[in-house]
Design a protein around this motif. Structure first.
Motif, PDB file in Angstrom:
ATOM      1  N   VAL A 160      51.797  30.741  23.914  1.00 33.49           N
ATOM      2  CA  VAL A 160      52.848  31.715  24.228  1.00 33.49           C
ATOM      3  C   VAL A 160      53.297  31.596  25.681  1.00 33.49           C
ATOM      4  N   ALA A 161      52.341  31.464  26.602  1.00 29.84           N
ATOM      5  CA  ALA A 161      52.669  31.455  28.029  1.00 29.84           C
ATOM      6  C   ALA A 161      53.325  30.153  28.474  1.00 29.84           C
ATOM      7  N   GLU A 162      52.814  29.013  27.984  1.00 28.25           N
ATOM      8  CA  GLU A 162      53.264  27.718  28.475  1.00 28.25           C
ATOM      9  C   GLU A 162      54.228  27.018  27.512  1.00 28.25           C
ATOM     10  N   GLN A 163      53.823  26.894  26.247  1.00 27.15           N
ATOM     11  CA  GLN A 163      54.663  26.187  25.293  1.00 27.15           C
ATOM     12  C   GLN A 163      55.965  26.940  25.037  1.00 27.15           C
ATOM     13  N   PHE A 164      55.871  28.267  24.915  1.00 23.32           N
ATOM     14  CA  PHE A 164      57.066  29.082  24.696  1.00 23.32           C
ATOM     15  C   PHE A 164      57.708  29.519  26.007  1.00 23.32           C
ATOM     16  N   SER A 165      57.086  29.141  27.133  1.00 22.10           N
ATOM     17  CA  SER A 165      57.644  29.380  28.480  1.00 22.10           C
ATOM     18  C   SER A 165      57.923  30.853  28.771  1.00 22.10           C
ATOM     19  N   LEU A 166      57.054  31.735  28.284  1.00 22.91           N
ATOM     20  CA  LEU A 166      57.240  33.162  28.552  1.00 22.91           C
ATOM     21  C   LEU A 166      56.579  33.596  29.853  1.00 22.91           C
ATOM     22  N   GLY A 167      55.686  32.763  30.376  1.00 22.85           N
ATOM     23  CA  GLY A 167      55.005  33.119  31.613  1.00 22.85           C
ATOM     24  C   GLY A 167      53.768  33.967  31.356  1.00 22.85           C
ATOM     25  N   TYR A 168      52.908  34.029  32.376  1.00 22.28           N
ATOM     26  CA  TYR A 168      51.622  34.705  32.216  1.00 22.28           C
ATOM     27  C   TYR A 168      51.764  36.220  32.114  1.00 22.28           C
ATOM     28  N   LEU A 169      52.634  36.811  32.927  1.00 27.60           N
ATOM     29  CA  LEU A 169      52.771  38.265  32.929  1.00 27.60           C
ATOM     30  C   LEU A 169      53.330  38.766  31.602  1.00 27.60           C
ATOM     31  N   GLN A 217      46.691  31.031  39.319  1.00 36.24           N
ATOM     32  CA  GLN A 217      47.572  29.865  39.386  1.00 36.24           C
ATOM     33  C   GLN A 217      48.526  29.930  40.585  1.00 36.24           C
ATOM     34  N   PRO A 218      48.918  28.768  41.120  1.00 37.25           N
ATOM     35  CA  PRO A 218      49.861  28.737  42.248  1.00 37.25           C
ATOM     36  C   PRO A 218      51.189  29.404  41.891  1.00 37.25           C
ATOM     37  N   ARG A 219      51.901  29.842  42.904  1.00 39.89           N
ATOM     38  CA  ARG A 219      53.167  30.539  42.683  1.00 39.89           C
ATOM     39  C   ARG A 219      54.200  29.650  41.994  1.00 39.89           C
ATOM     40  N   GLU A 220      54.164  28.347  42.287  1.00 40.49           N
ATOM     41  CA  GLU A 220      55.144  27.444  41.668  1.00 40.49           C
ATOM     42  C   GLU A 220      54.929  27.302  40.167  1.00 40.49           C
ATOM     43  N   TYR A 221      53.748  27.692  39.691  1.00 39.65           N
ATOM     44  CA  TYR A 221      53.460  27.659  38.258  1.00 39.65           C
ATOM     45  C   TYR A 221      53.521  29.047  37.622  1.00 39.65           C
ATOM     46  N   GLY A 222      54.032  30.005  38.366  1.00 36.31           N
ATOM     47  CA  GLY A 222      54.194  31.343  37.816  1.00 36.31           C
ATOM     48  C   GLY A 222      53.051  32.291  38.097  1.00 36.31           C
ATOM     49  N   GLY A 223      52.069  31.875  38.931  1.00 40.74           N
ATOM     50  CA  GLY A 223      50.940  32.738  39.249  1.00 40.74           C
ATOM     51  C   GLY A 223      51.116  33.439  40.582  1.00 40.74           C
ATOM     52  N   LEU A 224      50.084  34.174  40.985  1.00 34.65           N
ATOM     53  CA  LEU A 224      50.122  34.892  42.257  1.00 34.65           C
ATOM     54  C   LEU A 224      49.428  34.122  43.373  1.00 34.65           C
ATOM     55  N   GLY A 225      48.768  33.025  43.022  1.00 36.19           N
ATOM     56  CA  GLY A 225      48.227  32.133  44.038  1.00 36.19           C
ATOM     57  C   GLY A 225      46.919  32.545  44.671  1.00 36.19           C
ATOM     58  N   PHE A 226      46.133  33.413  44.023  1.00 32.40           N
ATOM     59  CA  PHE A 226      44.841  33.806  44.603  1.00 32.40           C
ATOM     60  C   PHE A 226      43.800  32.702  44.471  1.00 32.40           C
ATOM     61  N   GLY A 227      44.030  31.755  43.566  1.00 36.75           N
ATOM     62  CA  GLY A 227      43.097  30.648  43.389  1.00 36.75           C
ATOM     63  C   GLY A 227      41.980  30.968  42.425  1.00 36.75           C
ATOM     64  N   THR A 228      41.435  29.932  41.816  1.00 39.82           N
ATOM     65  CA  THR A 228      40.378  30.134  40.816  1.00 39.82           C
ATOM     66  C   THR A 228      39.054  30.568  41.446  1.00 39.82           C
TER      67      THR A 228
END
Length: 265
Positions: A160-169, A217-228
């Motif tokens: 849903v998030a990646e294949q359908f490009s809806l994003g994590y949020l 995840q990094p901001r360029e990938y739709g995340g907030l960038g806090f890191g794993t």
């Protein structure tokens, strides 16, 4: 003399009651499972294959410890949940990234595997209740079902998030809405409790994984960038705190139970 039925202690359930604490720590565990798998495979440079070997070995140890308890012990149970959460993520990621299996295929395959597990469990035990896990056979079915719910949740969440490009949020809100509908069905429309539990258990996986990816995840990938690293440590600390709280609460509850008066009729 007491009869054998009186002298034999009752079988104890080996898994926890379904409480607010249960769902909170379950969400924390599945979120950490997503970020910890990424941390080990990517940040530490172990790669999916080596990470999978290491985590499968640790899961085997955790399950040996859990099965040895013969009752619910918070630290052993939740250690197994965290380990199986990581392995469930890795199983899905290996199929997709290393073997090129489509997310649609893995989602369907894990759904079928989970259905077969439930069918086999019911055929053998005539129940899927989580309130009567007091035999080794039932516990095997239970943990096998848990593994497939994590793998299914990982695949469906990524789909849903990646294949359908809806994003994590957006994905997190979608699965959160589904869980809300399940809760409404249970509390307002008398949806079967066992069915409601397993449906909610399945969908909390992609919910937690989506928010884990959103945070890490990094901001360029739709995340907030806090890191794993930071995300995994924060959720691990929260899990440890709640497990300690659960353990202390159980000890206090046992201490508060009044002793039986053996001299009373």
């Amino acid at each position: 003399m007491p009869s054998s039925a009186q002298s034999t202690p009752p079988a104890l359930n080996r898994v926890p009651d379904v409480t607010v604490d249960f769902w909170i720590i379950k969400l924390l565990a599945v979120t950490m499972g997503e970020t910890a798998a990424d941390y080990l495979a990517v940040n530490l440079g172990l790669g999916l294959s080596m990470t999978s070997v290491i985590m499968c070995a640790l899961l085997a140890v955790a399950l040996i410890l859990q099965f040895a308890q013969k009752r619910y012990v918070p630290w052993a149970y939740w250690l197994a949940v965290v380990m199986i959460s990581v392995v469930g993520t890795l199983v899905s990621d290996n199929l997709v990234d290393n073997f090129g299996v489509a997310l649609q295929t893995t989602t369907i395959a894990f759904g079928i595997a989970l259905a077969i597990t439930f069918a086999s469990w019911y055929a053998s035990e005539k129940t899927l209740s989580i309130h009567t896990i007091f035999t080794t056979e039932r516990e095997v079915f239970y943990w096998l079902a848990i593994l497939f719910t994590f793998a299914l949740g990982t695949s469906s969440g990524d789909l849903v998030a990646e294949q359908f490009s809806l994003g994590y949020l957006a994905t997190g809100f979608i699965f959160g809405g589904i869980i809300a509908l399940i809760a409404m069905g249970y509390y307002l429309f008398k949806l079967n409790g066992i069915l409601a539990f397993w449906l909610a258990y399945i969908f909390t996986r992609p919910l937690g994984a989506s928010f884990g990816d959103l945070l890490s995840q990094p901001r360029e990938y739709g995340g907030l960038g806090f890191g794993t690293t930071a995300t995994s440590l924060i959720f691990l600390a929260a899990i440890v705190f709640i497990v300690i709280y659960m353990t202390m609460s159980r000890r206090q509850a046992k201490h508060d139970v009044p002793a039986l008066d053996v001299d009373s009729p």
